[in-house]
Scaffold this active site. Structure first.
Site, PDB file in Angstrom:
ATOM      1  N   THR A  17     -32.007  18.819 -11.128  1.00 28.26           N
ATOM      2  CA  THR A  17     -32.699  17.652 -11.667  1.00 28.26           C
ATOM      3  C   THR A  17     -33.835  18.127 -12.557  1.00 28.26           C
ATOM      4  O   THR A  17     -34.652  18.938 -12.135  1.00 28.26           O
ATOM      5  CB  THR A  17     -33.249  16.798 -10.506  1.00 28.26           C
ATOM      6  OG1 THR A  17     -32.140  16.267  -9.793  1.00 28.26           O
ATOM      7  CG2 THR A  17     -34.134  15.669 -11.012  1.00 28.26           C
TER       8      THR A  17
ATOM      9  N   HIS B 257     -22.335  14.635  -4.140  1.00 26.47           N
ATOM     10  CA  HIS B 257     -23.592  15.168  -3.589  1.00 26.47           C
ATOM     11  C   HIS B 257     -23.773  14.642  -2.163  1.00 26.47           C
ATOM     12  O   HIS B 257     -24.185  13.509  -1.962  1.00 26.47           O
ATOM     13  CB  HIS B 257     -24.742  14.719  -4.489  1.00 26.47           C
ATOM     14  CG  HIS B 257     -26.045  15.422  -4.249  1.00 26.47           C
ATOM     15  ND1 HIS B 257     -26.271  16.283  -3.193  1.00 26.47           N
ATOM     16  CD2 HIS B 257     -27.214  15.405  -4.959  1.00 26.47           C
ATOM     17  CE1 HIS B 257     -27.518  16.746  -3.265  1.00 26.47           C
ATOM     18  NE2 HIS B 257     -28.099  16.227  -4.325  1.00 26.47           N
TER      19      HIS B 257
ATOM     20  N   ASN C 115     -28.968  17.758   0.794  1.00 28.70           N
ATOM     21  CA  ASN C 115     -30.395  17.627   0.468  1.00 28.70           C
ATOM     22  C   ASN C 115     -31.054  16.304   0.859  1.00 28.70           C
ATOM     23  O   ASN C 115     -32.032  15.896   0.239  1.00 28.70           O
ATOM     24  CB  ASN C 115     -30.625  17.900  -1.025  1.00 28.70           C
ATOM     25  CG  ASN C 115     -30.179  19.293  -1.421  1.00 28.70           C
ATOM     26  OD1 ASN C 115     -29.859  20.112  -0.567  1.00 28.70           O
ATOM     27  ND2 ASN C 115     -30.145  19.583  -2.713  1.00 28.70           N
TER      28      ASN C 115
ATOM     29  N   TYR D  22     -29.951  13.090   0.805  1.00 33.97           N
ATOM     30  CA  TYR D  22     -29.660  11.839   0.104  1.00 33.97           C
ATOM     31  C   TYR D  22     -28.619  11.022   0.879  1.00 33.97           C
ATOM     32  O   TYR D  22     -28.258  11.390   1.993  1.00 33.97           O
ATOM     33  CB  TYR D  22     -29.277  12.140  -1.349  1.00 33.97           C
ATOM     34  CG  TYR D  22     -30.436  12.852  -2.037  1.00 33.97           C
ATOM     35  CD1 TYR D  22     -31.621  12.157  -2.293  1.00 33.97           C
ATOM     36  CD2 TYR D  22     -30.384  14.209  -2.328  1.00 33.97           C
ATOM     37  CE1 TYR D  22     -32.718  12.805  -2.854  1.00 33.97           C
ATOM     38  CE2 TYR D  22     -31.483  14.870  -2.895  1.00 33.97           C
ATOM     39  CZ  TYR D  22     -32.647  14.152  -3.150  1.00 33.97           C
ATOM     40  OH  TYR D  22     -33.741  14.792  -3.687  1.00 33.97           O
TER      41      TYR D  22
ATOM     42  N   ASN E 173     -36.539  16.503   2.429  1.00 30.75           N
ATOM     43  CA  ASN E 173     -36.441  15.046   2.561  1.00 30.75           C
ATOM     44  C   ASN E 173     -36.408  14.602   4.018  1.00 30.75           C
ATOM     45  O   ASN E 173     -35.746  13.628   4.379  1.00 30.75           O
ATOM     46  CB  ASN E 173     -35.244  14.490   1.790  1.00 30.75           C
ATOM     47  CG  ASN E 173     -35.513  14.441   0.297  1.00 30.75           C
ATOM     48  OD1 ASN E 173     -36.644  14.248  -0.125  1.00 30.75           O
ATOM     49  ND2 ASN E 173     -34.474  14.633  -0.509  1.00 30.75           N
TER      50      ASN E 173
HETATM   51  C1  LIG Z   1     -35.958  21.966 -10.228  1.00 31.35           C
HETATM   52  C2  LIG Z   1     -34.860  21.835  -9.208  1.00 31.35           C
HETATM   53  C3  LIG Z   1     -34.027  20.724  -9.247  1.00 31.35           C
HETATM   54  C4  LIG Z   1     -32.962  20.601  -8.342  1.00 31.35           C
HETATM   55  N1  LIG Z   1     -32.116  19.525  -8.440  1.00 31.35           N
HETATM   56  C5  LIG Z   1     -31.012  19.469  -7.658  1.00 31.35           C
HETATM   57  C6  LIG Z   1     -30.042  18.438  -7.854  1.00 31.35           C
HETATM   58  O1  LIG Z   1     -30.153  17.594  -8.746  1.00 31.35           O
HETATM   59  N2  LIG Z   1     -28.966  18.419  -7.018  1.00 31.35           N
HETATM   60  C7  LIG Z   1     -28.801  19.351  -6.021  1.00 31.35           C
HETATM   61  O2  LIG Z   1     -27.805  19.288  -5.292  1.00 31.35           O
HETATM   62  N3  LIG Z   1     -29.697  20.347  -5.840  1.00 31.35           N
HETATM   63  C8  LIG Z   1     -30.776  20.435  -6.643  1.00 31.35           C
HETATM   64  N4  LIG Z   1     -31.644  21.490  -6.502  1.00 31.35           N
HETATM   65  C9  LIG Z   1     -31.309  22.590  -5.597  1.00 31.35           C
HETATM   66  C10 LIG Z   1     -30.584  23.691  -6.378  1.00 31.35           C
HETATM   67  O3  LIG Z   1     -29.289  23.261  -6.790  1.00 31.35           O
HETATM   68  C11 LIG Z   1     -30.384  24.956  -5.510  1.00 31.35           C
HETATM   69  O4  LIG Z   1     -29.762  24.581  -4.314  1.00 31.35           O
HETATM   70  C12 LIG Z   1     -31.709  25.647  -5.209  1.00 31.35           C
HETATM   71  O5  LIG Z   1     -32.479  25.840  -6.390  1.00 31.35           O
HETATM   72  C13 LIG Z   1     -31.451  27.008  -4.550  1.00 31.35           C
HETATM   73  O6  LIG Z   1     -30.704  27.868  -5.399  1.00 31.35           O
HETATM   74  P1  LIG Z   1     -31.423  29.087  -6.178  1.00 31.35           P
HETATM   75  O7  LIG Z   1     -32.106  29.925  -5.113  1.00 31.35           O
HETATM   76  O8  LIG Z   1     -30.333  29.825  -6.856  1.00 31.35           O
HETATM   77  O9  LIG Z   1     -32.425  28.475  -7.100  1.00 31.35           O
HETATM   78  C14 LIG Z   1     -32.747  21.613  -7.365  1.00 31.35           C
HETATM   79  C15 LIG Z   1     -33.607  22.718  -7.319  1.00 31.35           C
HETATM   80  C16 LIG Z   1     -34.636  22.851  -8.230  1.00 31.35           C
HETATM   81  C17 LIG Z   1     -35.516  24.069  -8.197  1.00 31.35           C
END
Ligand SMILES: Cc1cc2nc3c(=O)[nH]c(=O)nc-3n(C[C@H](O)[C@H](O)[C@H](O)COP(=O)(O)O)c2cc1C
Length: 360
Positions: free
Chosen positions: A26, A176, A179, A181, A236
């Site tokens: 997001t 989805h 997280n 939701y 959440n």
């Molecule tokens: C800025 C930001 C926005 C995110 N938005 C979403 C999202 O829209 N949907 C989702 O399933 N996870 C979302 N996440 C979680 C990421 O998909 C991911 O699970 C998380 O960053 C861990 O992976 P990484 O260690 O590779 O960053 C978001 C994470 C961040 C940092």
């Protein structure tokens, strides 16, 4: 040769040129009101088309599915036209892209919903915490518990959004269910206290996810549908009394659909730690299809997870925010740009489309 991050792979109907997936992120940079992806969004996704697969930012499936500011949507004709420009730009650069279908449930606020309605949820339990509204930070409110008779309407929203995503040219959709939701709120017993067929036993709590998955698969074809879960993510205000039993059941039940993939967040996001201990390998073995692993992977851990057979593909979140050419950087062992968390949500091209790539 052993498989690694750069080996091609097929996830259902989707052929990936490598096993590095851009995780759903997001970024809150769609125009207020319309939720129609704009030029800036087209540029951002096209810049990241060297990923084997892009999973878009979570995208609300209806006006009631919104919970944050400046989100794109996937339920109006104008939004379909806007997303079409994104999918065309990604495809023109040889990339693949699926859309993440999102209903936030209780993680919202009346000021973000039509007619100032209350957010909806499995049960009327106010989550701890706050959300960004257009008027600033506001406490989450006590949501309205959905009537069982309303659930077919929610499923219909998933179906409509899936049709919109296909019309926009996406290679598939990701449901989805992670997280904290709506679908996750039904799954986990910290947020689901229902006494009907959708609450209580694990079978009942998984029912809505399985019904949504069936409906989406019926529209898109099973080989174009993935599901994202996060068994021990406390984000959440989420918890469950027995996540291993719950998500082992979910993984096993999802086998009936022959999905493109199961996507698991293997811990807590945003540095939040885990809500319980969990054996991801055990759950993974129960799932017969392709497995997408996520959370704090780097190149070495990604390659190790693929070589060992734990994962078929790895989703990278923050690394793809800061490195549009992450694949090239991993291939050449180049150093990575640091992500700036101040510009994660909202704003302009700064921290969105201006991260540098390696010199050509
Ligand atoms: C800025 C930001 C926005 C995110 N938005 C979403 C999202 O829209 N949907 C989702 O399933 N996870 C979302 N996440 C979680 C990421 O998909 C991911 O699970 C998380 O960053 C861990 O992976 P990484 O260690 O590779 O960053 C978001 C994470 C961040 C940092």
């Amino acid at each position: 040769m052993a498989l690694d991050l750069f080996s091609p792979v097929k996830l259902g109907a989707i052929t990936l040129k490598n096993r590095m997936v851009m995780a759903p992120l997001t970024r809150s940079r769609a125009p207020k009101g319309t939720g129609v992806p704009q030029d800036l969004n087209v540029t951002y996704y096209a810049q990241r088309a060297s990923a084997g697969l892009i999973v878009t930012e979570a995208t609300p499936i209806s006006a009631m599915a919104h919970g944050y500011i400046l989100l794109p949507g996937i339920y109006t004709d104008a939004q379909v036209a806007g997303w079409k420009r994104v999918t065309e730009a990604v495809h023109a650069k040889g990339g693949k892209i699926v859309l993440q279908l999102w209903h936030v449930g209780r993680i919202s606020h009346p000021s973000l919903l039509p007619n100032n309605e209350l957010p909806v949820a499995p049960s009327a339990i106010q989550p701890a915490g706050q959300t960004y509204t257009y008027e600033g930070l506001a406490d989450f409110v006590e949501p309205r518990a959905l009537e069982a008779a309303e659930l077919p309407g929610i499923i219909a929203e998933y179906v409509h959004a899936t049709k919109c995503a296909l019309a926009a040219g996406f290679d598939g959709v990701e449901i989805h269910a992670a997280n904290g939701y709506l679908l996750d709120q039904f799954l986990r017993d910290g947020s689901n206290k229902r006494t009907d067929n959708y609450g209580g036993s694990i079978e009942n709590r998984a029912r809505l996810l399985l019904e949504v998955t069936k409906a989406v698969v019926d529209v898109a074809g099973s080989d174009k549908v993935g599901v994202r879960i996060s068994p021990v993510n406390p984000f959440n205000d989420m918890q469950d009394s027995n996540p291993q039993a719950l998500f082992n059941y979910v993984a096993d039940q999802l086998n009936q659909f022959n999905l493109a993939y199961l996507h698991a967040v293997e811990g807590g996001i945003h540095g939040g730690g885990e809500s319980a201990s969990f054996d991801f390998e055990q759950m993974r073995k129960l799932f017969k299809g392709a497995y997408m692993a996520n959370l704090a992977y780097d190149k070495a851990r990604g390659n190790a997870a693929i070589a060992s057979g734990h994962a078929d593909v790895i989703a990278y979140g923050v690394p793809f925010i800061a490195n549009p050419d992450l694949v090239e950087r991993y291939k050449t062992d180049a150093s990575l740009n640091e992500a700036d968390s101040e510009t994660f949500y909202g704003g302009t091209e700064k921290g969105y489309t201006d991260y540098p790539t390696l010199p050509a």
